[in-house]
Design a protein around this motif. Structure first.
Motif, PDB file in Angstrom:
ATOM      1  N   ALA A   1       0.754  -1.046   0.089  1.00 56.67           N
ATOM      2  CA  ALA A   1       0.077   0.026   0.169  1.00 56.67           C
ATOM      3  C   ALA A   1       0.869   1.014  -0.143  1.00 56.67           C
ATOM      4  O   ALA A   1       0.611   2.266  -0.672  1.00 56.67           O
ATOM      5  N   ILE A   2       1.985   1.190   0.857  1.00 54.39           N
ATOM      6  CA  ILE A   2       3.039   2.387   0.716  1.00 54.39           C
ATOM      7  C   ILE A   2       3.645   2.629  -0.485  1.00 54.39           C
ATOM      8  O   ILE A   2       3.508   3.629  -1.175  1.00 54.39           O
ATOM      9  N   LEU A   3       4.016   1.538  -1.280  1.00 51.95           N
ATOM     10  CA  LEU A   3       4.381   1.571  -2.504  1.00 51.95           C
ATOM     11  C   LEU A   3       3.466   2.142  -3.567  1.00 51.95           C
ATOM     12  O   LEU A   3       3.717   3.088  -4.393  1.00 51.95           O
ATOM     13  N   VAL A   4       2.274   1.801  -3.490  1.00 55.71           N
ATOM     14  CA  VAL A   4       1.211   2.130  -4.439  1.00 55.71           C
ATOM     15  C   VAL A   4       1.017   3.498  -4.301  1.00 55.71           C
ATOM     16  O   VAL A   4       0.721   4.219  -5.345  1.00 55.71           O
ATOM     17  N   GLY A   5       0.992   3.887  -2.746  1.00 55.11           N
ATOM     18  CA  GLY A   5       0.341   5.317  -2.512  1.00 55.11           C
ATOM     19  C   GLY A   5       1.613   6.345  -3.050  1.00 55.11           C
ATOM     20  O   GLY A   5       1.126   7.036  -3.881  1.00 55.11           O
ATOM     21  N   PHE A   6       2.747   6.085  -2.972  1.00 50.52           N
ATOM     22  CA  PHE A   6       3.621   7.264  -3.332  1.00 50.52           C
ATOM     23  C   PHE A   6       3.791   7.034  -5.049  1.00 50.52           C
ATOM     24  O   PHE A   6       4.165   8.173  -5.632  1.00 50.52           O
ATOM     25  N   THR A   7       3.719   5.903  -5.670  1.00 47.50           N
ATOM     26  CA  THR A   7       3.629   5.914  -6.855  1.00 47.50           C
ATOM     27  C   THR A   7       2.457   6.596  -7.772  1.00 47.50           C
ATOM     28  O   THR A   7       2.590   7.473  -8.657  1.00 47.50           O
ATOM     29  N   PHE A   8       1.224   6.444  -6.897  1.00 44.34           N
ATOM     30  CA  PHE A   8       0.346   7.240  -7.632  1.00 44.34           C
ATOM     31  C   PHE A   8       0.552   8.893  -7.198  1.00 44.34           C
ATOM     32  O   PHE A   8       0.186   9.780  -8.306  1.00 44.34           O
ATOM     33  N   VAL A   9       1.227   9.221  -6.089  1.00 39.64           N
ATOM     34  CA  VAL A   9       1.358  10.677  -6.097  1.00 39.64           C
ATOM     35  C   VAL A   9       2.505  11.432  -6.871  1.00 39.64           C
ATOM     36  O   VAL A   9       2.308  12.251  -7.543  1.00 39.64           O
ATOM     37  N   TYR A  10       3.263  10.417  -7.288  1.00 40.73           N
ATOM     38  CA  TYR A  10       4.458  10.987  -8.508  1.00 40.73           C
ATOM     39  C   TYR A  10       3.914  10.890  -9.774  1.00 40.73           C
ATOM     40  O   TYR A  10       4.222  11.815 -10.850  1.00 40.73           O
ATOM     41  N   LEU A  11       3.059  10.101 -10.071  1.00 39.19           N
ATOM     42  CA  LEU A  11       2.246   9.895 -11.362  1.00 39.19           C
ATOM     43  C   LEU A  11       1.286  11.119 -11.473  1.00 39.19           C
ATOM     44  O   LEU A  11       1.184  11.543 -12.687  1.00 39.19           O
ATOM     45  N   GLU A  12       0.576  11.516 -10.490  1.00 39.64           N
ATOM     46  CA  GLU A  12      -0.292  12.382 -10.414  1.00 39.64           C
ATOM     47  C   GLU A  12       0.519  13.590 -10.730  1.00 39.64           C
ATOM     48  O   GLU A  12       0.293  14.685 -11.750  1.00 39.64           O
ATOM     49  N   ARG A  13       1.620  13.978  -9.978  1.00 32.68           N
ATOM     50  CA  ARG A  13       2.561  15.211 -10.392  1.00 32.68           C
ATOM     51  C   ARG A  13       3.084  15.403 -11.595  1.00 32.68           C
ATOM     52  O   ARG A  13       3.102  16.294 -12.211  1.00 32.68           O
ATOM     53  N   PHE A  14       3.340  14.301 -12.155  1.00 25.94           N
ATOM     54  CA  PHE A  14       4.009  14.300 -13.549  1.00 25.94           C
ATOM     55  C   PHE A  14       2.728  14.644 -14.598  1.00 25.94           C
ATOM     56  O   PHE A  14       3.055  15.250 -15.495  1.00 25.94           O
ATOM     57  N   ALA A  15       1.499  13.980 -14.074  1.00 25.49           N
ATOM     58  CA  ALA A  15       0.372  14.129 -15.267  1.00 25.49           C
ATOM     59  C   ALA A  15       0.027  15.592 -15.186  1.00 25.49           C
ATOM     60  O   ALA A  15      -0.273  16.209 -16.235  1.00 25.49           O
ATOM     61  N   LYS A  16      -0.059  16.283 -14.049  1.00 24.75           N
ATOM     62  CA  LYS A  16      -0.304  17.665 -13.937  1.00 24.75           C
ATOM     63  C   LYS A  16       0.683  18.601 -14.832  1.00 24.75           C
ATOM     64  O   LYS A  16       0.370  19.511 -15.277  1.00 24.75           O
TER      65      LYS A  16
END
Length: 473
Positions: free
Chosen positions: A236-251
């Motif tokens: 869950a931690i790995l998935v959470g941080f992956t989501f955060v950085y993918l969202e930042r990239f997408a923005k």
């Protein structure tokens, strides 16, 4: 004039003046400062103030232990200094400028798990109660549990599992949400991603080991196993941080006009795909390795010694603030083995700190001033919050702290010899007995007795030795 007016004025002076304070807030017992130039602080003078129990620097913050009246002290400090009180999050972010990379990682992990602790504690207590009514054979000559002779209590037992399952089986949802909240990502998308880790469509993590076959998604060129990650923390931690950085990239790459469509899509779908193909399996393996290492240490021929060292060292970790980072180990053990024998030792360490204070209260029973500090600290420790005891009494006088460390170490050894196991992390201190598995409750009572008696007696003995003079210096 306020109750702490004199101490507040002197504290401002000893901190190097208002101009040396970047931010200030408070928690349950501490004033927390971010200072521009920490070297300008007169620590000895601050610790000599009547209202101050102790000071220390941790996580980039200069922390001043006041005790239960810290909110009153804080309000007077704000009024006197003219500063604007900051939120805890703002102060923590400011403090990170003074932290190393490792300290920042530790601080972030602590902040991720802090919002989850109340739910985990409630779940632990409910599991403990279910043990009492569901597992302990107390009726019909020790052959039946309460749920076996009562329709009502059987219904209660079943109903409470609804809450326990939501807390522990679906914990990854909370972890991903907390990571998203901490890192400023879309919290709702974080919740959705968390749900995809524990969806009923997936094979439950607890059923994987004994499953004859594992369902899968067939993409023609590849097959992906449909495995859930119930109660798994590291995935869950790995998935959470992956989501955060993918969202930042997408923005960064998305035009403003269509960000509401593009950003959720480019962060959600790839994260879920990576969760079930890469991150989940890797996180599961990491979790198994960590649990195996801890289990190996506790289950080795020197497991009793491992437990003793852990019990002795845990209060020292509390001083540094590193104790919060141990929670994932407990949760991983619970997910892997169905219980934890690590957390019971932590609860014994809480009791030992309170018992050392109790010994100190006995020694200073004629001092009203000492009891005003020590009595609330003792009660707090027995209920699982040890900072008032550690900083207000034990560490300050040294010999009670040493007595508590020895007591918790001995209690930890005995706890491991009995393999006392808790269903989950719960309330520390004396209420910890409610979180224990049924067959561990009686042995754990013995461990609790050790954690009460040994520190109490050693505190009295040490007070008559040269250890008492160390505190006086």
């Amino acid at each position: 004039m306020g109750k702490f007016n004199k101490d507040v004025k002197l504290l401002i002076e000893y901190l190097g003046g208002v101009e040396n304070i970047s931010a200030v807030t408070h928690c349950v017992t501490r004033m927390r400062f971010v200072l521009k130039n920490p070297q300008n602080t007169d620590v000895k003078s601050i610790e000599a103030l009547p209202a101050v129990k102790e000071t220390f620097t941790q996580a980039g913050q200069f922390q001043v232990i006041i005790g239960p009246q810290v909110s009153t002290f804080y309000n007077e400090f704000i009024a006197e200094s003219g500063l604007t009180g900051e939120s805890k999050d703002s102060v923590k972010e400011a403090a990170k400028q003074n932290m190393t990379v490792v300290q920042r990682v530790v601080a972030n992990l602590s902040e991720i798990f802090s919002p989850l602790i109340p739910a985990i504690i409630v779940g632990g207590l409910l599991l403990g109660f279910r043990n009492i009514i569901g597992d302990m054979k107390l009726f019909e000559e020790g052959t039946k549990a309460l749920v076996e002779i009562s329709v009502f209590w059987n219904g209660v037992n079943s109903f409470l599992w609804l809450i326990c399952e939501a807390i522990f089986h679906f914990l990854p949802v909370g972890v991903v949400w907390s990571v998203a909240k901490k890192m400023g990502a879309n919290q709702m998308i974080g919740i959705v991603i968390g749900i995809t880790l524990v969806s009923p469509q997936l094979l439950n993590a607890y059923a994987v080991t004994g499953a004859e076959s594992i369902p899968y998604w067939d993409f023609g060129f590849a097959k992906v196993e449909m495995i859930g990650y119930q109660a798994q923390i590291i995935p869950a931690i790995l998935v959470g941080f992956t989501f955060v950085y993918l969202e930042r990239f997408a923005k960064k790459i998305s035009p403003d006009a269509i960000q509401m469509i593009i950003v959720p899509f480019l962060s959600l779908v790839p994260t879920v795909l990576l969760a079930h193909t890469v991150l989940g399996p890797i996180g599961w393996k990491i979790g198994d390795v960590i649990a195996t290492v801890v289990q190996t240490g506790f289950n080795s021929s020197f497991g009793w010694l491992f437990a003793g060292v852990y019990g002795f060292a845990y209060p020292i970790l509390v001083i540094t603030g590193l104790h919060h980072t141990l929670l994932p180990i407990d949760l991983q053990l619970i997910a892997t083995t169905g219980g934890t024998y690590v957390w019971p030792i932590v609860a014994l360490a809480n009791i030992a700190q309170g018992s050392a204070v109790l010994g100190y209260i006995f020694l200073k029973r004629k001092s009203v001033e000492e009891k005003q500090i020590a009595v609330p600290a003792c009660i707090s420790a027995y209920l699982g919050v040890t900072e008032p005891s550690i900083f207000g009494v034990n560490l300050k006088n040294f010999y009670p702290f040493l007595a508590a460390l020895i007591g918790s170490g001995i209690a930890g050894i005995v706890s491991m010899l009995f393999v006392a196991t808790a269903n989950s992390v719960g309330i520390g201190g004396l209420p910890a007995i409610l979180s224990m598995q049924g067959n561990s409750m009686l042995p754990y009572l013995l461990c609790m007795a050790i954690a009460v008696v040994v520190p109490f007696v050693l505190t009295i003995i040490f007070s008559k030795t040269k250890l008492n003079k160390i505190a006086a210096k």
